[in-house]
Write a protein that holds these residues in place. Structure first.
Motif, short mmCIF file in Angstrom:
data_model
loop_
_atom_site.label_atom_id
_atom_site.label_comp_id
_atom_site.label_asym_id
_atom_site.label_seq_id
_atom_site.Cartn_x
_atom_site.Cartn_y
_atom_site.Cartn_z
N HIS A 141 0.81 -1.22 0.00
CA HIS A 141 0.00 0.00 0.00
C HIS A 141 0.85 1.27 0.00
CE1 HIS A 141 -3.32 -2.69 0.72
NE2 HIS A 141 -2.78 -3.11 1.85
N LYS A 142 2.09 1.16 0.49
CA LYS A 142 2.94 2.35 0.59
C LYS A 142 4.34 2.02 0.05
CE LYS A 142 2.39 3.24 5.01
NZ LYS A 142 2.49 4.01 6.26
N VAL A 143 4.86 2.90 -0.80
CA VAL A 143 6.20 2.71 -1.37
C VAL A 143 7.07 3.92 -1.05
CG1 VAL A 143 5.31 1.27 -3.23
CG2 VAL A 143 5.62 3.71 -3.62
N ALA A 144 8.35 3.64 -0.82
CA ALA A 144 9.33 4.71 -0.58
C ALA A 144 10.43 4.60 -1.63
CB ALA A 144 9.92 4.60 0.82
N ILE A 145 10.88 5.76 -2.13
CA ILE A 145 11.99 5.82 -3.08
C ILE A 145 13.07 6.71 -2.49
CG2 ILE A 145 12.70 6.41 -5.42
CD1 ILE A 145 9.77 6.17 -6.28
N LEU A 146 14.29 6.19 -2.40
CA LEU A 146 15.44 6.92 -1.88
C LEU A 146 16.47 7.05 -2.99
CD1 LEU A 146 15.83 4.96 1.50
CD2 LEU A 146 14.39 6.96 1.05
N PHE A 200 9.29 10.15 -1.16
CA PHE A 200 10.49 10.29 -1.99
C PHE A 200 11.50 11.18 -1.27
CE2 PHE A 200 12.87 12.79 -5.23
CZ PHE A 200 13.60 11.74 -5.78
N ALA A 201 12.75 10.73 -1.22
CA ALA A 201 13.83 11.53 -0.63
C ALA A 201 15.05 11.44 -1.52
CB ALA A 201 14.17 11.04 0.78
N SER A 202 15.70 12.58 -1.74
CA SER A 202 16.87 12.64 -2.62
C SER A 202 17.92 13.54 -1.98
CB SER A 202 16.45 13.19 -3.99
OG SER A 202 17.55 13.25 -4.88
N VAL A 203 19.15 13.06 -1.94
CA VAL A 203 20.28 13.85 -1.42
C VAL A 203 21.29 13.98 -2.55
CG1 VAL A 203 22.07 14.05 0.33
CG2 VAL A 203 19.89 12.97 0.90
N VAL A 280 17.67 17.17 0.05
CA VAL A 280 18.79 17.77 0.76
C VAL A 280 19.87 18.10 -0.26
CG1 VAL A 280 20.56 17.54 2.52
CG2 VAL A 280 18.29 16.57 2.92
N GLY A 281 20.16 19.38 -0.42
CA GLY A 281 21.20 19.81 -1.33
C GLY A 281 22.52 19.99 -0.59
N ILE A 282 23.51 19.21 -0.97
CA ILE A 282 24.83 19.27 -0.33
C ILE A 282 25.68 20.29 -1.09
CG2 ILE A 282 26.88 17.98 0.36
CD1 ILE A 282 24.36 17.05 1.76
N PRO A 283 26.20 21.32 -0.42
CA PRO A 283 26.96 22.36 -1.12
C PRO A 283 28.32 21.86 -1.58
CG PRO A 283 27.08 22.72 1.25
CD PRO A 283 26.13 21.57 1.04
N GLY A 284 28.93 22.63 -2.45
CA GLY A 284 30.24 22.28 -2.97
C GLY A 284 30.79 23.44 -3.76
N PRO A 285 31.87 23.23 -4.49
CA PRO A 285 32.65 21.99 -4.57
C PRO A 285 33.34 21.65 -3.24
CG PRO A 285 33.15 23.48 -6.39
CD PRO A 285 32.40 24.26 -5.37
N GLY A 286 33.76 20.42 -3.14
CA GLY A 286 34.44 19.96 -1.94
C GLY A 286 33.66 18.87 -1.25
N LYS A 299 17.56 13.35 9.27
CA LYS A 299 16.37 13.86 8.60
C LYS A 299 15.57 12.75 7.90
CE LYS A 299 13.43 16.74 6.75
NZ LYS A 299 12.38 17.34 7.56
N ILE A 300 16.22 12.02 7.00
CA ILE A 300 15.47 11.14 6.11
C ILE A 300 15.08 9.83 6.77
CG2 ILE A 300 15.60 9.82 3.96
CD1 ILE A 300 17.32 12.16 2.86
#
Length: 365
Positions: A141-146, A200-203, A280-286, A299-300
């Motif tokens: 009934h419930k799906v998660a996408i990472l 849905f969660a995306s990093v 979640v946006g990870i800053p960069g470069p580095g 968080k996720i």
């Protein structure tokens, strides 16, 4: 993986059927699918005859067939996992899929033209929609996408958001002028309750390609945000997680983002009327490996356990690696970090959904 040590625990299936067109059309518009099919069929059968949908995305006569086979592999993996033939599955498919939206290219304010990003059909979204629809009477009934690819899973996000009714505006041009037209859009994976049944969660890396450069890392979206805008509320129970993310025996309450580190601070937001989407946006470069780990741990994963999925899908992109040459030095994780996140997801799956995981290859060169 084909060595003797894995023979008793690893099953290979290298000839899955191509996806049924009905499974594709739960996610993608027919006009887009027909465009891909026609474009590939118009190319000669010689392997040297290669054309491009855009500068990133090459196609040949067999590309559409390959894309249908990739999506079919994920649907087949869903069958195997939900029917209990295997506990989990990994689909090393090509073409990848997580940049393919309902009607193809997904744009952003930092990339108004967009590109297919090597992707034709959204394999992981097709598999998740297939699981919810085909196995709705079997407890799914419930799906998660990472998604842990270094690039934002913008296509998957658009497909997830499209499970709620909305309006979309398109530009058009004729010999006599240009204009826009607005259409109602809606592609449910099951019914009107999809909003509460999909997570849905995306990093990803989010920022300029280099110091002083105006252009953003592709696809230019993926700013930190949460469509539910959780602000320090108790997000339910999760097993205690220590500093390196290992699960302890005791149970305590852990709120999402206890240090308020992952609040929205600007950038493109997904549509909020649909399912819950966390970016979640990870800053960069580095390299920012500790931040990357905290985004999952603090968080996720608490949000995922609260959601309590019946099956977990992974968009497994490995291009956030420290040695990747074209990720503009974003995130910088290593094999041990991929092992860490996979182990954490397996633990959540063992807790919530009898270990059911379908992992699908995205980026990684």
């Amino acid at each position: 993986l084909k060595s003797e040590i894995f023979q008793d625990s690893l099953t290979w299936d290298e000839k899955p059927k191509k996806a049924a067109i009905g499974d594709i059309l739960r996610v993608h518009d027919w006009s887009y699918v027909l465009k891909l099919q026609t474009a590939c069929q118009s190319i000669g059968s010689s392997p040297l005859d290669v054309r491009h949908l855009d500068p990133d995305t090459a196609i040949s006569h067999g590309t559409f067939k390959a894309a249908m086979a990739a999506a079919g592999a994920v649907c087949h993996a869903v069958d195997e996992v939900i029917q209990g033939k295997v506990k989990n599955a990994f689909c090393p498919v090509r073409p990848p899929g997580h940049h393919a939206g309902p009607h193809g290219v997904v744009t952003s304010s930092h990339d108004p033209n967009g590109s297919h990003g090597f992707c034709l059909l959204n394999n992981v979204a097709i598999g998740a929609a297939y699981a919810m629809s085909v196995y709705r009477h079997s407890g799914i009934h419930k799906v998660a996408i990472l998604d842990f690819d270094v690039h934002h899973g913008n296509g998957t996000e658009a497909c997830v958001a499209n499970t709620a009714p909305s309006l979309d505006t398109f530009e058009f041009a004729t010999p006599y002028g240009k204009g826009t037209q607005t259409f109602p859009i809606y592609k449910p994976w099951h019914d009107e309750h999809d909003k509460d049944a999909i997570f849905f969660a995306s990093v990803q890396g989010y920022g300029p390609k280099g110091f002083g450069l105006g252009s953003f890392v592709y696809p230019g979206s993926g700013a930190t945000c949460d469509t539910q805008q959780v602000r320090g509320e108790n997000a339910g129970h999760i097993d205690e997680v220590n500093g390196i993310g290992e699960v302890e025996d005791s149970e305590i309450e852990i709120e999402e983002d206890p240090d308020s580190e992952f609040k929205y601070s600007g950038g493109d937001m997904p549509r909020t009327e649909g399912p819950r989407i966390i970016d979640v946006g990870i800053p960069g470069p580095g390299a920012h490996v500790p931040l990357w780990k905290r985004s999952w741990r603090d968080k996720i994963f608490p949000a995922l356990v609260k959601f309590d999925p019946d099956i977990i899908f992974i968009s497994a992109g490995f291009d956030a690696h420290k040695k990747d040459d074209i990720n503009f030095a974003y995130i910088g994780i290593q094999e041990k970090d991929f092992e860490w996140i996979t182990d954490q997801i397996v633990q959540v799956a063992n807790r919530c959904c009898d270990g059911r995981i379908v992992s699908v290859l995205e980026g990684g060169y």
